[in-house]
Design a protein around this motif. Sequence first.
Motif, short mmCIF file in Angstrom:
data_model
loop_
_atom_site.label_atom_id
_atom_site.label_comp_id
_atom_site.label_asym_id
_atom_site.label_seq_id
_atom_site.Cartn_x
_atom_site.Cartn_y
_atom_site.Cartn_z
N PRO A 112 0.79 -1.23 0.00
CA PRO A 112 0.00 0.00 0.00
C PRO A 112 0.83 1.28 0.00
O PRO A 112 0.25 2.37 -0.03
N GLN A 113 2.14 1.17 0.00
CA GLN A 113 3.00 2.36 -0.06
C GLN A 113 3.71 2.49 -1.41
O GLN A 113 4.61 3.31 -1.55
N GLU A 115 4.47 3.77 -4.77
CA GLU A 115 4.20 4.92 -5.62
C GLU A 115 3.90 4.49 -7.06
O GLU A 115 2.97 4.98 -7.70
N TYR A 118 0.40 2.95 -7.51
CA TYR A 118 -0.63 4.01 -7.50
C TYR A 118 -0.64 4.76 -8.82
O TYR A 118 -1.72 5.05 -9.37
N ARG A 140 -5.07 9.24 -2.57
CA ARG A 140 -4.72 8.19 -1.61
C ARG A 140 -3.23 7.87 -1.71
O ARG A 140 -2.54 7.67 -0.71
N ASN A 143 -1.02 10.39 -0.01
CA ASN A 143 -1.02 10.23 1.44
C ASN A 143 -0.25 9.00 1.91
O ASN A 143 0.31 8.99 3.01
N ASN A 144 -0.23 7.95 1.07
CA ASN A 144 0.31 6.67 1.52
C ASN A 144 1.68 6.30 0.97
O ASN A 144 2.39 5.51 1.59
N SER A 146 5.41 5.78 0.13
CA SER A 146 6.57 5.97 1.00
C SER A 146 7.56 6.97 0.44
O SER A 146 8.31 7.61 1.17
#
Length: 331
Positions: A112-113, A115, A118, A140, A143-144, A146
């Motif tokens: 979930p981190q 980049e 996403y 999102r 925000n998440n 790393s």
Amino acid sequence: MAITPRTILTSAAPATIAVISLYVFTALGTMAYKAGRDASHDHDFNHSKRVVNTIVISSGDNPICSEVLDALGTDKRAWTESNWITYAACFDYQKESSRVISVASQGLRYYPQSETLYNLVGYHQIVTGQHEEAVKTLRRGMNNASSQNGIMANNLAWAGLWTPRSMPLDEARVLYRQSLALNPGSCETIHTGLWVEYATARNTNSIERVQALSNFQQLRQMYAPCMSRVHQADKNTLAEIVGASVIFDDIDQQQRGTSRVSTAAMHATKQLVVNHSSTSVDEFCAEAMPLAETHHKCVSLMQENVQRLEQHQRALRQHQAKRTHCGGITR
């Protein structure tokens, strides 16, 4: 769909992953990768900190990505972040946006981190016209994730231009400037900034309009070298250059009362006619213009350029016919 390119695999790590992906696409690469994966599978799995259920996935009907999936293994418990990016990049390479979104979204459940994951999801949501979903995804990610190299901020600002109800222009300005601070020479980010300032100038009559126009002109100077890319441009870059030409022309008409034929826009139109004849002017402009009210300006500019090209071709044919009639020899 939003056709302006927003490069994803430009940082060092994703670029390495892309090279690995291309290697895996070959039969030799598949065998070598699979052998190495099988040898280390038990060690990697036993040392994993994630506890997930075994889920088997499919590559659908894509033969190339089937090879990649075979190399990676269908058990996602053993996949690294790089594995997810490799598999999603295969569908990206094949221009299968829905599959990219599906695979990268699954990867985000495990990483979930990430980049890059996403950006893969958000970019292809933009490509498929899911702009509001892209804004949600990329917010999102902001925000998440790393670490960030500026690409996500630019992607988010661009998606926001298509969904003004979801993103105020002030936020889009902060985002494109954040991206430019990290990538000052990025044509894509400068292009996003041009549209943000253009939209801001259109939506206010106060001193803010003066500032937005000043920002616009500064970005226009920065973008000037980017126009030369038209000579080796893909369809995405053609749309970017035409979009810039349209708003340059509109600003010139507002400030000077005159406009001029953009050489870059003429070259872009010629390439569209020659290399992308299946795309109509209306479709092309729908992909290139994030503000609905500028669509007709794009169509008008492109149609005028098409007419100029046709007139030029007729003149060349008439000249050639005249030479042939006179013997076809120039002395």
